[in-house]
Motif scaffolding. Structure first.
Motif, PDB file in Angstrom:
ATOM      1  N   ALA A 169       0.840  -1.193   0.000  1.00 42.63           N
ATOM      2  CA  ALA A 169       0.000   0.000   0.000  1.00 42.63           C
ATOM      3  C   ALA A 169       0.880   1.250   0.000  1.00 42.63           C
ATOM      4  N   PRO A 170       0.393   2.331  -0.599  1.00 41.80           N
ATOM      5  CA  PRO A 170       1.155   3.584  -0.586  1.00 41.80           C
ATOM      6  C   PRO A 170       1.397   4.064   0.843  1.00 41.80           C
ATOM      7  N   VAL A 171       2.463   4.832   1.011  1.00 43.50           N
ATOM      8  CA  VAL A 171       2.851   5.372   2.312  1.00 43.50           C
ATOM      9  C   VAL A 171       2.970   6.884   2.160  1.00 43.50           C
ATOM     10  N   THR A 172       2.515   7.623   3.146  1.00 43.58           N
ATOM     11  CA  THR A 172       2.701   9.076   3.142  1.00 43.58           C
ATOM     12  C   THR A 172       3.989   9.389   3.897  1.00 43.58           C
ATOM     13  N   ALA A 173       4.869  10.123   3.255  1.00 47.00           N
ATOM     14  CA  ALA A 173       6.154  10.466   3.875  1.00 47.00           C
ATOM     15  C   ALA A 173       5.937  11.323   5.112  1.00 47.00           C
ATOM     16  N   ALA A 174       6.666  11.000   6.161  1.00 47.02           N
ATOM     17  CA  ALA A 174       6.640  11.820   7.375  1.00 47.02           C
ATOM     18  C   ALA A 174       7.232  13.183   7.063  1.00 47.02           C
ATOM     19  N   SER A 175       6.811  14.167   7.801  1.00 47.10           N
ATOM     20  CA  SER A 175       7.364  15.508   7.624  1.00 47.10           C
ATOM     21  C   SER A 175       8.843  15.510   7.981  1.00 47.10           C
ATOM     22  N   ALA A 176       9.562  16.342   7.288  1.00 48.06           N
ATOM     23  CA  ALA A 176      10.979  16.503   7.629  1.00 48.06           C
ATOM     24  C   ALA A 176      11.077  17.206   8.978  1.00 48.06           C
ATOM     25  N   PRO A 177      12.112  16.895   9.752  1.00 48.95           N
ATOM     26  CA  PRO A 177      12.260  17.601  11.026  1.00 48.95           C
ATOM     27  C   PRO A 177      12.459  19.094  10.780  1.00 48.95           C
ATOM     28  N   PRO A 178      11.965  19.919  11.684  1.00 51.97           N
ATOM     29  CA  PRO A 178      12.131  21.365  11.482  1.00 51.97           C
ATOM     30  C   PRO A 178      13.610  21.754  11.530  1.00 51.97           C
ATOM     31  N   LEU A 179      13.934  22.769  10.762  1.00 47.48           N
ATOM     32  CA  LEU A 179      15.299  23.276  10.778  1.00 47.48           C
ATOM     33  C   LEU A 179      15.582  23.965  12.104  1.00 47.48           C
ATOM     34  N   HIS A 180      16.790  23.813  12.578  1.00 50.28           N
ATOM     35  CA  HIS A 180      17.192  24.511  13.801  1.00 50.28           C
ATOM     36  C   HIS A 180      17.490  25.957  13.429  1.00 50.28           C
ATOM     37  N   ARG A 181      16.808  26.856  14.068  1.00 54.19           N
ATOM     38  CA  ARG A 181      17.016  28.279  13.846  1.00 54.19           C
ATOM     39  C   ARG A 181      17.540  28.901  15.134  1.00 54.19           C
ATOM     40  N   PRO A 182      18.622  29.656  15.057  1.00 59.94           N
ATOM     41  CA  PRO A 182      19.122  30.306  16.271  1.00 59.94           C
ATOM     42  C   PRO A 182      18.147  31.375  16.755  1.00 59.94           C
ATOM     43  N   SER A 183      18.113  31.575  18.038  1.00 59.26           N
ATOM     44  CA  SER A 183      17.242  32.599  18.601  1.00 59.26           C
ATOM     45  C   SER A 183      17.840  33.987  18.333  1.00 59.26           C
ATOM     46  N   GLU A 184      17.019  35.019  18.503  1.00 56.97           N
ATOM     47  CA  GLU A 184      17.506  36.396  18.350  1.00 56.97           C
ATOM     48  C   GLU A 184      18.620  36.672  19.355  1.00 56.97           C
ATOM     49  N   ALA A 185      18.491  36.150  20.575  1.00 57.87           N
ATOM     50  CA  ALA A 185      19.511  36.346  21.600  1.00 57.87           C
ATOM     51  C   ALA A 185      20.832  35.704  21.186  1.00 57.87           C
ATOM     52  N   ASP A 186      20.738  34.487  20.604  1.00 64.92           N
ATOM     53  CA  ASP A 186      21.965  33.831  20.127  1.00 64.92           C
ATOM     54  C   ASP A 186      22.622  34.640  19.028  1.00 64.92           C
ATOM     55  N   LEU A 187      21.812  35.211  18.139  1.00 63.15           N
ATOM     56  CA  LEU A 187      22.368  36.013  17.064  1.00 63.15           C
ATOM     57  C   LEU A 187      23.011  37.291  17.595  1.00 63.15           C
ATOM     58  N   ASP A 188      22.358  37.926  18.570  1.00 60.81           N
ATOM     59  CA  ASP A 188      22.926  39.142  19.171  1.00 60.81           C
ATOM     60  C   ASP A 188      24.238  38.856  19.885  1.00 60.81           C
ATOM     61  N   ALA A 189      24.312  37.697  20.543  1.00 57.62           N
ATOM     62  CA  ALA A 189      25.549  37.323  21.257  1.00 57.62           C
ATOM     63  C   ALA A 189      26.660  37.079  20.270  1.00 57.62           C
TER      64      ALA A 189
END
Length: 189
Positions: A169-189
């Motif tokens: 039977a056909p299978v529906t692909a699971a969603s890809a894991p979300p990309l890790h995005r740095p927080s605004e605080a991490d970017l400011d640091a």
């Protein structure tokens, strides 16, 4: 339903509805499955390099994974340069590479090549379906891999007998894991 039909239905259930194709003889069951599903847009290309370039361009314009259909290792080799460009751009491309029937590989026919080796040189993910019952789940895994990390090259090798044999039977692909995005605080640091 044969393995090729289970793959097309898996692709459609998973939101992959465009396939750029340059088929050869080992892909005829996959061609028939594509042709029997009008909701799958199959675009015939005259050269494998055009096939892979079109799939890369489709992803860059739409953000959606497109499939390619390529004939054996030599055809995949012809698509290599544009797959390199797609890899460097982070494009999501699902390659379906045909191969000889598993029981025919031992005869070392003129078009036989190292399908896994040529794929692994450029793909982030490679798998060869071992049976027609595995094709749908292998296809879903390939789609998930093509969507991972914002876009990757995934290659599913489809031996001819896995395409024409009884599929699951056909299978529906699971969603890809979300990309890790740095927080605004991490970017400011």
């Amino acid at each position: 339903m044969n393995g090729a039909e289970s793959l097309v239905k898996t692709m459609l259930a998973s939101g992959v509805d465009v396939c750029f194709a340059n088929p050869g003889t080992s892909e005829m069951h996959f061609v028939a499955a594509l042709d029997s599903h009008p909701d799958m847009r199959c675009i015939l290309c005259l050269f494998e390099g055009g096939t892979s370039g079109a799939a890369d361009g489709y992803y860059r314009m739409s953000g959606r994974v497109a499939a390619t259909m390529l004939h054996l290792a030599p055809g995949f080799g012809n698509a290599f340069s544009n797959l390199h460009n797609a890899r460097k751009a982070g494009s999501g491309v699902l390659n379906v590479m045909g191969d000889h029937a598993t029981y025919h590989l031992k005869h070392d026919s003129p078009l036989k090549g190292d399908t896994e080796g040529v794929s692994q040189a450029i793909s982030h993910w490679t798998r060869s379906s071992l049976s027609s019952a595995d094709v749908a789940s292998d296809g879903a895994d390939a789609i998930r891999a093509a969507r991972a990390k914002g876009g990757q090259i995934a290659t599913l090798i489809l031996p001819a007998d896995t395409a024409w044999g009884d599929g699951a039977a056909p299978v529906t692909a699971a969603s890809a894991p979300p990309l890790h995005r740095p927080s605004e605080a991490d970017l400011d640091a």
